[in-house]
Design an enzyme around this catalytic site. Structure first.
Site, PDB file in Angstrom:
ATOM      1  N   LYS A 267       0.530  -1.242  -0.013  1.00  0.00           N
ATOM      2  CA  LYS A 267       0.097  -0.194  -0.277  1.00  0.00           C
ATOM      3  C   LYS A 267       1.177   1.134   0.163  1.00  0.00           C
ATOM      4  CE  LYS A 267      -3.948  -2.170   2.524  1.00  0.00           C
ATOM      5  NZ  LYS A 267      -4.625  -1.323   2.243  1.00  0.00           N
ATOM      6  N   ARG A 341      -9.985 -11.645   2.014  1.00  0.00           N
ATOM      7  CA  ARG A 341     -10.724 -12.933   1.537  1.00  0.00           C
ATOM      8  C   ARG A 341      -9.882 -14.133   1.740  1.00  0.00           C
ATOM      9  NH1 ARG A 341     -11.558  -9.172  -4.031  1.00  0.00           N
ATOM     10  NH2 ARG A 341     -11.466  -7.594  -2.798  1.00  0.00           N
TER      11      ARG A 341
END
Ligand code: BES
Ligand code: ZN
Ligand code: ZN
Length: 489
Positions: A267, A341
């Site tokens: 990020k 996920r």
């Protein structure tokens, strides 16, 4: 903060006036000084409108009478949430004016709605509004002190004491979750989540199983292990089981990424600043279990947390890797920042194997959900309308809003992989939240399931003016709704 019920108001406590807009209110209860105070409040522009608060004081016979007036808005438009907001406003006013104790007269009639429901909401607003995360501040703590005790007085007060107990138990759980989220990621490691779970299990009829790296390997938890590979901290799958031996159990599943750097798909610095919050789903599940030990509802509940950091260390998992989840499905990793996920694939597989009556997962899963619904509303996706309906009823009663989003079958093609059963990102940035939901759906088998993407409401970057009981940082979002849901048979 302490809550109590009393027969007569403590004259030293600040008096709380609740007022509807365009109504005289029940300020008369306070006798002849009321009209003077009312005039002072009017001078301050107090009209009783929603979100309004005012403070006035008066010297009389050598003692000071203090009043905090709180607006509920127009009676027809007001609801229990108006009381929660008024409670939050009270806590903020008390902090501002250094008022440690307050007393509110709770009338049998005069307030719209069931006095127990409104008292519960008002107490919740005050308890949540009085929260501070100040344990790292070295300045003089007394200068920060705010509301420490709130008393409910009057004839109806004894009738609301059970409602106040509910508010206290639930809000303690919310504040516990807020602390876990607000504490730095170097404190709240996966191991710390295990330690907190141990402490919770000791409080009530709760069994705890903890699976570390070796067990996760044996169980084939390829998602959790891969996401963990670049981290120096051991991963854990935590399973709490609240045992009543009755009813149809629900399973609550929380994303517990204690820090999300993005992994090798790193990020940018700005997006990483708040990523200690990526365990907010886990914090909500642990908060719920902390309260279950006290509230003891009649059905069993499972709580499952997948806990790991997502770090770009030398052993980190890589784009192009193919993982096998606990249910045997293979997953192609194309972006290591879509890690939630992958760990949930294992946690949901594990939950489904318990054959619960329903699964509710809470995850700070996608930035796209914050773009779509903003900071106050969670995205909800489901394969079972009746289960979502139960979640919605609780969410509305507790003022923790969600909005249903679809799981369109046509979009399932977007996560088809050429080399594995599924891939962890779609071809574009479109419908990011739905893609996340569609991915998770593959791991719940035939179980009724609701996915809550809480990326927005789990954390406040800006203060929402409308909700004075929320603060910057972790919110403990959905802990109260889950408890309300579990307590309703
Ligand atoms: N933890 C983030 C999602 C997030 C973003 C939560 C902002 C709270 C605020 C998640 O792991 C993530 O990085 N998701 C990616 C998914 C993408 C790579 C498909 C995202 O949202 O960008
Ligand atoms: Zn991520
Ligand atoms: Zn994440």
């Amino acid at each position: 903060m302490k809550l109590s019920t009393v027969k007569k108001a403590d004259p030293k406590a600040a008096l709380v006036w609740l007022a509807y807009e365009k109504e005289e209110g029940f300020a008369n209860a306070f006798g002849r000084t009321a009209s003077v105070l009312r005039a002072r409040l009017a001078d301050e522009g107090f009209k009783g409108s929603e979100g309004q608060g005012a403070f006035a004081h008066l010297e009389e016979n050598g003692r000071t009478i203090r009043v905090v007036a709180l607006g509920l808005g127009r009676r027809p438009e007001s609801d229990v949430e108006s009381f929660r907001r008024a409670g939050g406003r009270l806590a903020r006013r008390c902090a501002e004016h250094r008022l440690a104790s307050a007393c509110v007269e709770w009338p049998e009639r005069g307030l719209k709605g069931d006095p127990r429901a409104t008292a519960k909401a008002f107490a919740e607003g005050a308890l949540l509004g009085a929260y501070r995360f100040d344990r790292y501040l070295t300045m003089d703590r007394d200068s920060l002190a705010g509301l420490e005790s709130l008393a409910f007085a009057g004839r109806a007060a004894s009738r609301v004491s059970a409602a106040l107990r509910t508010a206290r138990v639930r809000c303690e759980a919310v504040l516990f979750a807020r602390d876990l989220v607000n504490l730095p990621a170097s404190e709240v490691t996966p191991r710390r989540l295990v330690e907190e779970s141990r402490a919770i299990a000791r409080r009530g009829p709760i069994r705890l199983k903890v699976y570390g790296r070796a067990e996760l390997k044996r169980m084939g938890a390829g998602g959790i292990l891969a996401v963990n590979a670049g981290s120096a901290q051991e991963p854990y799958l935590i399973h709490l089981h609240y045992r009543k031996g009755a009813g149809k159990p629900l399973a609550l599943v929380g994303k517990g990424i204690t820090f999300d750097s993005g992994g090798l798909s790193l990020k940018p610095a700005g997006s990483m600043e708040t990523m200690k919050m990526d365990m907010s789903g886990a914090a909500a599940v642990l908060g719920v279990f902390r309260a279950l030990a006290a509230s003891r509802p009649s059905a069993d509940v499972h709580g499952i947390v997948a806990a790991t950091e997502n770090m770009p260390g030398g052993r980190a998992y890589k784009p192009g890797d193919i993982l096998t989840a606990m249910n045997g499905k293979t997953m192609e990793v194309l972006n290591t920042d879509a890690e939630g996920r992958l760990v949930l694939a294992d946690a949901l597989s594990y939950a489904a194997r318990l054959k619960p009556a329903g699964i509710i997962d809470l995850a700070t899963l996608t930035g796209a959900c914050v773009v779509a619904l903003g900071p106050l509303i969670a995205g909800a996706m489901t394969n079972d309308a009746p289960l979502l309906e139960r979640v919605k009823v609780a969410s509305e009663a507790e003022g923790e809003p969600l909005w249903e989003m679809p799981l369109p079958r046509e979009y399932r093609d977007d996560i088809k992989s050429r080399v594995a059963d599924i891939k962890n990102i779609g071809p574009s940035r479109e419908a990011g939240t739905l893609i996340g939901g569609l991915f998770l759906k593959e791991f719940v088998g035939d179980r009724p399931w609701v996915h809550l993407d809480i990326a927005g409401p789990a954390w406040m970057d800006r203060l929402p003016r409308s909700r004075p009981y929320l603060h910057l940082g972790g919110t403990g979002f959905f802990v109260r709704s889950l408890l309300a849901l579990l307590e309703r048979p």
